[in-house]
Design a protein around this motif. Structure first.
Motif, PDB file in Angstrom:
ATOM      1  N   ILE A   4       0.856  -1.178   0.000  1.00 50.73           N
ATOM      2  CA  ILE A   4       0.000   0.000   0.000  1.00 50.73           C
ATOM      3  C   ILE A   4       0.897   1.235   0.000  1.00 50.73           C
ATOM      4  O   ILE A   4       1.862   1.304   0.752  1.00 50.73           O
ATOM      5  N   LYS A   5       0.538   2.180  -0.868  1.00 53.01           N
ATOM      6  CA  LYS A   5       1.304   3.420  -0.903  1.00 53.01           C
ATOM      7  C   LYS A   5       0.369   4.560  -1.276  1.00 53.01           C
ATOM      8  O   LYS A   5      -0.539   4.393  -2.081  1.00 53.01           O
ATOM      9  N   THR A   6       0.619   5.726  -0.691  1.00 51.23           N
ATOM     10  CA  THR A   6      -0.180   6.918  -0.958  1.00 51.23           C
ATOM     11  C   THR A   6       0.643   7.900  -1.788  1.00 51.23           C
ATOM     12  O   THR A   6       1.830   8.087  -1.545  1.00 51.23           O
ATOM     13  N   PHE A   7      -0.039   8.511  -2.761  1.00 49.13           N
ATOM     14  CA  PHE A   7       0.586   9.477  -3.663  1.00 49.13           C
ATOM     15  C   PHE A   7      -0.261  10.744  -3.678  1.00 49.13           C
ATOM     16  O   PHE A   7      -1.481  10.686  -3.530  1.00 49.13           O
ATOM     17  N   SER A   8       0.366  11.876  -3.912  1.00 49.38           N
ATOM     18  CA  SER A   8      -0.396  13.117  -4.055  1.00 49.38           C
ATOM     19  C   SER A   8      -1.077  13.120  -5.428  1.00 49.38           C
ATOM     20  O   SER A   8      -0.651  12.425  -6.344  1.00 49.38           O
ATOM     21  N   SER A   9      -2.112  13.935  -5.540  1.00 53.86           N
ATOM     22  CA  SER A   9      -2.909  13.963  -6.779  1.00 53.86           C
ATOM     23  C   SER A   9      -2.322  14.923  -7.808  1.00 53.86           C
ATOM     24  O   SER A   9      -2.991  15.816  -8.303  1.00 53.86           O
ATOM     25  N   CYS A  10      -1.073  14.708  -8.151  1.00 59.32           N
ATOM     26  CA  CYS A  10      -0.372  15.523  -9.146  1.00 59.32           C
ATOM     27  C   CYS A  10       0.086  14.615 -10.285  1.00 59.32           C
ATOM     28  O   CYS A  10       0.528  13.499 -10.047  1.00 59.32           O
ATOM     29  N   THR A  11       0.007  15.114 -11.495  1.00 52.65           N
ATOM     30  CA  THR A  11       0.471  14.305 -12.624  1.00 52.65           C
ATOM     31  C   THR A  11       1.955  13.977 -12.504  1.00 52.65           C
ATOM     32  O   THR A  11       2.405  12.968 -13.029  1.00 52.65           O
ATOM     33  N   SER A  12       2.704  14.803 -11.792  1.00 57.42           N
ATOM     34  CA  SER A  12       4.134  14.522 -11.607  1.00 57.42           C
ATOM     35  C   SER A  12       4.355  13.238 -10.798  1.00 57.42           C
ATOM     36  O   SER A  12       5.444  12.671 -10.837  1.00 57.42           O
ATOM     37  N   LYS A  59      -6.378  19.678  -4.382  1.00 57.40           N
ATOM     38  CA  LYS A  59      -5.301  18.810  -3.915  1.00 57.40           C
ATOM     39  C   LYS A  59      -5.937  17.638  -3.198  1.00 57.40           C
ATOM     40  O   LYS A  59      -6.973  17.759  -2.568  1.00 57.40           O
ATOM     41  N   GLY A  60      -5.296  16.522  -3.308  1.00 62.00           N
ATOM     42  CA  GLY A  60      -5.794  15.325  -2.657  1.00 62.00           C
ATOM     43  C   GLY A  60      -4.755  14.238  -2.742  1.00 62.00           C
ATOM     44  O   GLY A  60      -3.572  14.509  -2.969  1.00 62.00           O
ATOM     45  N   CYS A  61      -5.201  13.026  -2.576  1.00 62.46           N
ATOM     46  CA  CYS A  61      -4.267  11.917  -2.651  1.00 62.46           C
ATOM     47  C   CYS A  61      -4.939  10.695  -3.261  1.00 62.46           C
ATOM     48  O   CYS A  61      -6.156  10.612  -3.352  1.00 62.46           O
ATOM     49  N   LEU A  62      -4.107   9.801  -3.688  1.00 58.29           N
ATOM     50  CA  LEU A  62      -4.512   8.492  -4.190  1.00 58.29           C
ATOM     51  C   LEU A  62      -3.794   7.463  -3.344  1.00 58.29           C
ATOM     52  O   LEU A  62      -2.603   7.604  -3.066  1.00 58.29           O
ATOM     53  N   GLU A  63      -4.488   6.432  -2.973  1.00 63.70           N
ATOM     54  CA  GLU A  63      -3.839   5.307  -2.307  1.00 63.70           C
ATOM     55  C   GLU A  63      -3.964   4.116  -3.232  1.00 63.70           C
ATOM     56  O   GLU A  63      -5.036   3.858  -3.773  1.00 63.70           O
ATOM     57  N   ILE A  64      -2.870   3.428  -3.436  1.00 66.16           N
ATOM     58  CA  ILE A  64      -2.879   2.226  -4.267  1.00 66.16           C
ATOM     59  C   ILE A  64      -2.531   1.052  -3.382  1.00 66.16           C
ATOM     60  O   ILE A  64      -1.509   1.062  -2.692  1.00 66.16           O
ATOM     61  N   GLU A  65      -3.399   0.066  -3.418  1.00 66.35           N
ATOM     62  CA  GLU A  65      -3.178  -1.172  -2.668  1.00 66.35           C
ATOM     63  C   GLU A  65      -3.048  -2.315  -3.672  1.00 66.35           C
ATOM     64  O   GLU A  65      -3.913  -2.507  -4.516  1.00 66.35           O
ATOM     65  N   ILE A  77      -7.347   1.296  -6.442  1.00 69.60           N
ATOM     66  CA  ILE A  77      -7.007   2.712  -6.451  1.00 69.60           C
ATOM     67  C   ILE A  77      -8.088   3.430  -5.655  1.00 69.60           C
ATOM     68  O   ILE A  77      -9.266   3.394  -6.031  1.00 69.60           O
ATOM     69  N   LYS A  78      -7.682   4.074  -4.572  1.00 67.59           N
ATOM     70  CA  LYS A  78      -8.629   4.739  -3.676  1.00 67.59           C
ATOM     71  C   LYS A  78      -8.420   6.242  -3.766  1.00 67.59           C
ATOM     72  O   LYS A  78      -7.288   6.715  -3.712  1.00 67.59           O
ATOM     73  N   ASP A  79      -9.526   6.973  -3.904  1.00 66.48           N
ATOM     74  CA  ASP A  79      -9.454   8.430  -3.943  1.00 66.48           C
ATOM     75  C   ASP A  79     -10.495   9.018  -3.008  1.00 66.48           C
ATOM     76  O   ASP A  79     -11.302   8.284  -2.436  1.00 66.48           O
ATOM     77  N   VAL A  80     -10.479  10.324  -2.864  1.00 69.31           N
ATOM     78  CA  VAL A  80     -11.475  11.025  -2.062  1.00 69.31           C
ATOM     79  C   VAL A  80     -12.236  12.038  -2.923  1.00 69.31           C
ATOM     80  O   VAL A  80     -12.674  13.066  -2.444  1.00 69.31           O
ATOM     81  N   CYS A  81     -12.421  11.700  -4.179  1.00 66.97           N
ATOM     82  CA  CYS A  81     -13.134  12.549  -5.131  1.00 66.97           C
ATOM     83  C   CYS A  81     -14.644  12.319  -5.009  1.00 66.97           C
ATOM     84  O   CYS A  81     -15.092  11.437  -4.291  1.00 66.97           O
ATOM     85  N   SER A  82     -15.402  13.074  -5.789  1.00 63.71           N
ATOM     86  CA  SER A  82     -16.836  12.817  -5.894  1.00 63.71           C
ATOM     87  C   SER A  82     -17.035  11.412  -6.431  1.00 63.71           C
ATOM     88  O   SER A  82     -16.262  10.952  -7.287  1.00 63.71           O
ATOM     89  N   GLY A 121     -17.608   5.678   3.529  1.00 65.31           N
ATOM     90  CA  GLY A 121     -16.824   6.896   3.428  1.00 65.31           C
ATOM     91  C   GLY A 121     -16.917   7.548   2.075  1.00 65.31           C
ATOM     92  O   GLY A 121     -17.696   7.177   1.212  1.00 65.31           O
ATOM     93  N   LYS A 122     -16.046   8.511   1.892  1.00 69.32           N
ATOM     94  CA  LYS A 122     -16.023   9.375   0.719  1.00 69.32           C
ATOM     95  C   LYS A 122     -15.123   8.796  -0.355  1.00 69.32           C
ATOM     96  O   LYS A 122     -14.176   8.086  -0.066  1.00 69.32           O
ATOM     97  N   GLY A 123     -15.403   9.144  -1.597  1.00 66.10           N
ATOM     98  CA  GLY A 123     -14.509   8.779  -2.683  1.00 66.10           C
ATOM     99  C   GLY A 123     -14.872   7.489  -3.374  1.00 66.10           C
ATOM    100  O   GLY A 123     -15.968   6.964  -3.238  1.00 66.10           O
ATOM    101  N   ASN A 124     -13.907   6.978  -4.131  1.00 67.76           N
ATOM    102  CA  ASN A 124     -14.086   5.786  -4.960  1.00 67.76           C
ATOM    103  C   ASN A 124     -12.968   4.799  -4.692  1.00 67.76           C
ATOM    104  O   ASN A 124     -11.824   5.202  -4.460  1.00 67.76           O
ATOM    105  N   TRP A 125     -13.307   3.544  -4.759  1.00 68.92           N
ATOM    106  CA  TRP A 125     -12.310   2.480  -4.709  1.00 68.92           C
ATOM    107  C   TRP A 125     -12.469   1.696  -6.008  1.00 68.92           C
ATOM    108  O   TRP A 125     -13.446   0.973  -6.183  1.00 68.92           O
ATOM    109  N   LEU A 126     -11.535   1.861  -6.907  1.00 70.17           N
ATOM    110  CA  LEU A 126     -11.566   1.176  -8.192  1.00 70.17           C
ATOM    111  C   LEU A 126     -10.659  -0.038  -8.123  1.00 70.17           C
ATOM    112  O   LEU A 126      -9.471   0.083  -7.813  1.00 70.17           O
TER     113      LEU A 126
END
Length: 133
Positions: A4-12, A59-65, A77-82, A121-126
């Motif tokens: 599991i790792k968390t990344f910021s929501s930036c294309t970089s 700004k937000g984050c993505l978590e990938i498990e 892929i977990k996010d906190v988006c709509s 909770g909030k967001g999507n788990w794809l």
């Protein structure tokens, strides 16, 4: 096993996401070209979240498990988006040049299953599952 790792929501961050997925796939019985396909599919899914979910301004984050069982690798892929709907994960039938056409086709081509996981909770788990070969 689970990574599991968390990344910021930036294309970089997409480069770091690709490296994380590629490294995790080394522990699975995939041939080299399948690993490249998986890396591209997860990258595309994450890029979609960043572009369409966070709209490049929030700004937000993505978590990938990444985990596995005896037959499949599982990428969540977990996010906190709509929240999105299952319908938004279906590629257009007639025109790959429509927005979402090519990327969604790639994701569905690589993964055996593509689905939204229910969660509290909030967001999507794809979830993308890929069968070992």
């Amino acid at each position: 096993m689970s990574n599991i790792k968390t990344f910021s929501s930036c294309t970089s961050e997409l480069k770091n996401i690709r490296q994380f997925v590629e490294h995790a796939c080394q522990d699975f019985p995939f041939r080299g070209d399948k690993v490249n396909e998986i890396v591209l599919a997860v990258d595309e899914a994450c890029a979609n979240v960043i572009r369409h979910g966070y709209h490049m301004s929030k700004k937000g984050c993505l978590e990938i498990e990444i985990s596995s069982d005896h037959e499949h690798a599982r990428f969540v892929i977990k996010d906190v988006c709509s929240q999105i709907t299952d319908k938004q994960l279906i590629p257009p039938e007639n025109n790959l040049c429509e927005p979402g056409g090519l990327g969604l086709c790639l994701i569905h081509y690589v993964a055996e299953t593509v689905r939204l996981l229910p969660h509290k909770g909030k967001g999507n788990w794809l979830e993308l599952t890929v069968k070992f070969e």
